[in-house]
Design a protein around this motif. Structure first.
Motif, PDB file in Angstrom:
ATOM      1  N   VAL A 100      69.828  51.628  76.563  1.00  0.00           N
ATOM      2  CA  VAL A 100      68.816  51.010  77.304  1.00  0.00           C
ATOM      3  C   VAL A 100      69.159  49.761  77.916  1.00  0.00           C
ATOM      4  CG1 VAL A 100      66.062  50.449  77.553  1.00  0.00           C
ATOM      5  CG2 VAL A 100      67.071  52.333  75.912  1.00  0.00           C
TER       6      VAL A 100
ATOM      7  N   VAL B 125      69.406  54.796  80.216  1.00  0.00           N
ATOM      8  CA  VAL B 125      68.208  54.577  80.929  1.00  0.00           C
ATOM      9  C   VAL B 125      67.808  52.880  81.433  1.00  0.00           C
ATOM     10  CG1 VAL B 125      67.042  56.554  80.138  1.00  0.00           C
ATOM     11  CG2 VAL B 125      67.000  54.340  78.968  1.00  0.00           C
ATOM     12  N   SER B 126      67.285  52.587  82.273  1.00  0.00           N
ATOM     13  CA  SER B 126      67.020  51.115  82.605  1.00  0.00           C
ATOM     14  C   SER B 126      65.499  50.942  81.947  1.00  0.00           C
ATOM     15  CB  SER B 126      66.706  50.982  84.061  1.00  0.00           C
ATOM     16  OG  SER B 126      66.302  49.857  84.680  1.00  0.00           O
TER      17      SER B 126
ATOM     18  N   VAL C  93      67.691  50.199  87.663  1.00  0.00           N
ATOM     19  CA  VAL C  93      67.488  51.450  87.573  1.00  0.00           C
ATOM     20  C   VAL C  93      68.849  51.875  88.502  1.00  0.00           C
ATOM     21  CG1 VAL C  93      66.582  53.500  89.104  1.00  0.00           C
ATOM     22  CG2 VAL C  93      65.180  51.933  87.882  1.00  0.00           C
TER      23      VAL C  93
ATOM     24  N   ALA D  35      71.886  51.696  85.789  1.00  0.00           N
ATOM     25  CA  ALA D  35      71.834  53.027  84.529  1.00  0.00           C
ATOM     26  C   ALA D  35      72.504  54.210  85.441  1.00  0.00           C
ATOM     27  CB  ALA D  35      70.399  53.148  84.391  1.00  0.00           C
TER      28      ALA D  35
ATOM     29  N   GLY E 167      71.736  61.732  85.144  1.00  0.00           N
ATOM     30  CA  GLY E 167      71.166  60.366  85.472  1.00  0.00           C
ATOM     31  C   GLY E 167      70.647  60.793  86.878  1.00  0.00           C
TER      32      GLY E 167
ATOM     33  N   GLY F  46      63.364  63.023  85.075  1.00  0.00           N
ATOM     34  CA  GLY F  46      62.467  61.897  84.298  1.00  0.00           C
ATOM     35  C   GLY F  46      61.183  61.520  85.229  1.00  0.00           C
TER      36      GLY F  46
ATOM     37  N   ARG G 170      61.260  55.597  87.576  1.00  0.00           N
ATOM     38  CA  ARG G 170      61.331  55.039  86.122  1.00  0.00           C
ATOM     39  C   ARG G 170      59.697  55.065  85.676  1.00  0.00           C
ATOM     40  NH1 ARG G 170      57.867  50.768  87.415  1.00  0.00           N
ATOM     41  NH2 ARG G 170      57.964  49.891  89.604  1.00  0.00           N
TER      42      ARG G 170
ATOM     43  N   MET H 287      60.630  60.486  79.524  1.00  0.00           N
ATOM     44  CA  MET H 287      61.936  59.627  79.991  1.00  0.00           C
ATOM     45  C   MET H 287      62.975  59.840  79.057  1.00  0.00           C
ATOM     46  SD  MET H 287      61.924  56.190  81.623  1.00  0.00           S
ATOM     47  CE  MET H 287      63.372  55.302  82.207  1.00  0.00           C
TER      48      MET H 287
ATOM     49  N   HIS I  51      66.768  62.094  79.623  1.00  0.00           N
ATOM     50  CA  HIS I  51      67.958  61.508  79.849  1.00  0.00           C
ATOM     51  C   HIS I  51      68.879  61.660  78.595  1.00  0.00           C
ATOM     52  CE1 HIS I  51      67.327  59.104  83.565  1.00  0.00           C
ATOM     53  NE2 HIS I  51      66.115  59.085  83.159  1.00  0.00           N
TER      54      HIS I  51
END
Length: 438
Positions: free
Chosen positions: A34, A106-107, A113, A116, A127, A294, A315, A337, A341
């Motif tokens: 993250v 992930v962001s 975003v 990531a 992704g 996601g 996101r 989410m 991912h």
């Protein structure tokens, strides 16, 4: 283990701190990276733990890019690295991945975003396509892609310098909205009525020094059509090419010329044909931009011509909207989410729960006219109410209160549930009157 505050280190000298837990999963479990978890991104850490994952966090760990102390117990490996430096991020990710492979990236906020997506591509992980990630971060690219596909968008013009303002205004007309091309949180977004206001607003946007996450604006902005109509957001997710709409959220805004979000309601009561039009339009937007997996968070206005996009993010929604959705629908988008991912089925990894109520709302506290917060009253009464799920303050006595121009003017929030739209409105009014600030 108590987290040790790390000093910020330059590229090639990023520092890693293992943070073991009593129940840390073995290294054969999936690992989630993250980048800069903040706001709703902080909830991804708990969701990862729920799904049995190890968590790795990359953070600058200085200035306004600091992981809160309370969240650090959910991190297995913390890496202090300049997250605004793509080369440093790539180097740190490659080193971590080489030792114990990562399963997903992930962001933890709007601003990373695209970072990531680039790291996922570098490491060969699932992704967003890089082109998609760039488009959802840059409103000019977003508008251009949608326009090319014939999807309804506001009239707009890109502004690179002050010399472009007159032509932009002629293209768009007044009133119009000026906004940074890659901003967030309604920061530096305002409605303008004439050429003088437009030029003044642009000077503020181009010259201001209050940058978010040390990412200074480069002067690129959009001048776009002011959309007349109520504002909503649409939340959902993409899995195996299928777009699922989970919620349409009603948004409550403060006084213009700014667009401060003062509250949200899940669910928005829309006529069936209107909701269908909103869902179809949003699905077309998400598909056009190529959001591959996601959650997404789309903001739009319902105009006389139908729904028109303001922007969409690949996101988790902020402003506690994801929590409202869980309360009112049983769907946990934070688990969706994380699962998406790391290659898990988001619809079975964390099954839908029973909703707590028909409606859920968040009200943000503000204190118009105050420049310093001296006293807070009434929060204990809010916390005792059976319909209140959460009360949280961001500012405390002695803190300065920013001007009411964007989300930073908000003092805190209360989340509550209701069984009807009327009860939701009554609880919101009661909460606003009960919390008092001086």
């Amino acid at each position: 283990m108590t987290f040790q505050q790390l000093v910020t280190v330059p590229r090639h000298e990023h520092k890693e701190t293992p943070m073991p837990h009593p129940n840390t999963p073995p290294a054969t479990r999936k690992r989630l990276l993250v980048i800069e978890p903040m706001s709703s991104g902080l909830t991804l850490l708990g969701a990862a733990r729920d799904l049995g994952l190890e968590t790795v966090v990359f953070s600058h760990d200085a200035a306004d890019r600091v992981v809160p102390e309370g969240a650090r117990g959910e991190i297995d490996l913390f890496v202090a690295v300049n997250t605004n430096d793509p080369a440093a991020l790539a180097e740190a990710a490659a080193e971590v991945h080489a030792r114990t492979p990562l399963s997903g990236v992930v962001s933890g906020s709007e601003f990373y975003v695209d970072a990531a997506a680039r790291l996922a591509h570098l490491l060969g992980l699932a992704g967003q396509p890089i082109e998609t990630a760039e488009a959802v971060r840059d409103k000019t690219l977003m508008r251009a892609m949608l326009a090319k596909a014939g999807i309804r968008i506001p009239r707009y013009a890109e502004v690179l310098t002050a010399a472009d303002l007159d032509d932009a205004a002629e293209t768009v007309g007044f009133p119009c909205v000026l906004k940074p091309a890659a901003g967030s949180g309604s920061i530096q977004v305002s409605r303008v009525e004439d050429s003088g206001q437009l030029k003044s607003a642009y000077r503020t946007l181009a010259d201001h020094a209050d940058f978010v996450f040390d990412q200074p604006e480069d002067g690129r902005a959009l001048v776009e059509q002011y959309l007349v109509g109520p504002e909503y957001s649409v939340e959902g997710y993409v899995h195996q090419g299928r777009v699922t709409i989970v919620s349409v959220t009603r948004k409550l805004l403060g006084a213009e010329p700014y667009f401060v979000e003062l509250g949200h309601v899940v669910r928005a009561d829309l006529a069936p044909d209107v909701r269908s039009a909103v869902e179809d339009y949003t699905s077309a937007v998400v598909t056009c931009l190529g959001i591959a997996l996601g959650p997404f968070h789309a903001e739009l206005r319902l105009t006389n011509e139908g729904p028109v996009l303001i922007e969409v993010g690949a996101r988790l929604a902020g402003d506690r909207i994801a929590e409202l959705i869980t309360l009112a629908t049983g769907v946990s988008l934070r688990h969706v989410m994380v699962a998406s991912h790391v290659g898990l089925d988001p619809e079975s990894a964390w099954p839908r729960a029973l909703p707590a109520a028909e409606y859920a709302g968040v009200h943000f506290f503000t204190a118009p006219g105050l420049t310093t917060l001296n006293r807070i009253e009434g929060l204990d009464a809010l916390e005792r109410h059976p319909s209140v799920a959460e009360v949280r303050m961001y500012l405390g006595p002695g803190d300065s209160i920013p001007a009411a121009r964007d989300l930073r003017c908000r003092l805190g929030h209360v989340i509550f549930t209701a069984d009807s739209a009327d009860q939701e409105a009554e609880l919101r009014a009661w909460a606003a009157a009960t919390a008092r600030f001086a």
